[in-house]
Enzyme design. Structure first.
Site, mmCIF file in Angstrom:
data_model
loop_
_atom_site.group_PDB
_atom_site.id
_atom_site.type_symbol
_atom_site.label_atom_id
_atom_site.label_comp_id
_atom_site.label_asym_id
_atom_site.label_seq_id
_atom_site.Cartn_x
_atom_site.Cartn_y
_atom_site.Cartn_z
ATOM 1 N N THR A 65 0.825 -1.211 0.000
ATOM 2 C CA THR A 65 0.000 0.000 0.000
ATOM 3 C C THR A 65 0.863 1.267 0.000
ATOM 4 O OG1 THR A 65 -1.830 -1.153 1.062
ATOM 5 C CG2 THR A 65 -1.824 1.252 1.220
ATOM 6 N N GLU A 115 1.391 9.644 -5.536
ATOM 7 C CA GLU A 115 2.021 10.931 -5.225
ATOM 8 C C GLU A 115 2.982 11.362 -6.325
ATOM 9 O OE1 GLU A 115 2.721 12.562 -1.176
ATOM 10 O OE2 GLU A 115 3.186 10.450 -0.793
ATOM 11 N N HIS A 158 -7.035 1.027 -0.753
ATOM 12 C CA HIS A 158 -6.328 0.032 -1.566
ATOM 13 C C HIS A 158 -7.233 -1.191 -1.581
ATOM 14 C CE1 HIS A 158 -2.181 -2.068 -2.360
ATOM 15 N NE2 HIS A 158 -3.065 -2.285 -3.327
#
Length: 128
Positions: free
Chosen positions: A32, A40, A66
């Protein structure tokens, strides 16, 4: 850059970005934290297109789900889309998918900062 602009980045899941490798679990699937990092990267790269010299962006908030595991060897893509600009704060919607479909979604806020000032302030903590 306009609201609605997007950027996609990709990687292939390997032994270095699994849950086992980064300490976020004991399975050989995309971790994750690594999915979030890819999201990002997409947002930061997109934001970089609108900055003035000496500026950068830093993540200030992230919310992610996730929802599906991705095994070693499978390609993963993350797309960030600019949804709002409020002064120095940029907001993004994000989506990650592997070769079988969506594996995660989320939002992120990034702040526009002057790189040198930001780094100087961070490292000043060492002298306190």
């Amino acid at each position: 850059m306009e609201v609605g602009a997007s950027r996609t980045v990709s990687t292939v899941v390997d032994e270095h970005n699994t849950a086992v490798a980064v300490g976020s679990g004991d399975t050989r699937v995309l971790a994750t934290p690594m999915m979030v990092a890819l999201m990002e990267e997409a947002a930061a790269t997109l934001a970089g297109q609108m900055l003035e010299p000496g500026q950068t962006t830093v993540g200030i908030e992230v919310q992610v789900s996730h929802t599906s595991a991705t095994p070693v060897g499978m390609k993963v893509e993350a797309t960030a889309t600019l949804t709002a600009v409020d002064g120095r704060t940029l907001s993004f919607s994000m989506e990650a998918r592997d070769e079988r479909g969506i594996i995660g979604t989320g939002t992120q806020k990034r702040a526009i900062v002057f790189r040198d000032r930001f780094v100087e302030k961070a490292y000043a903590k060492l002298n306190r």
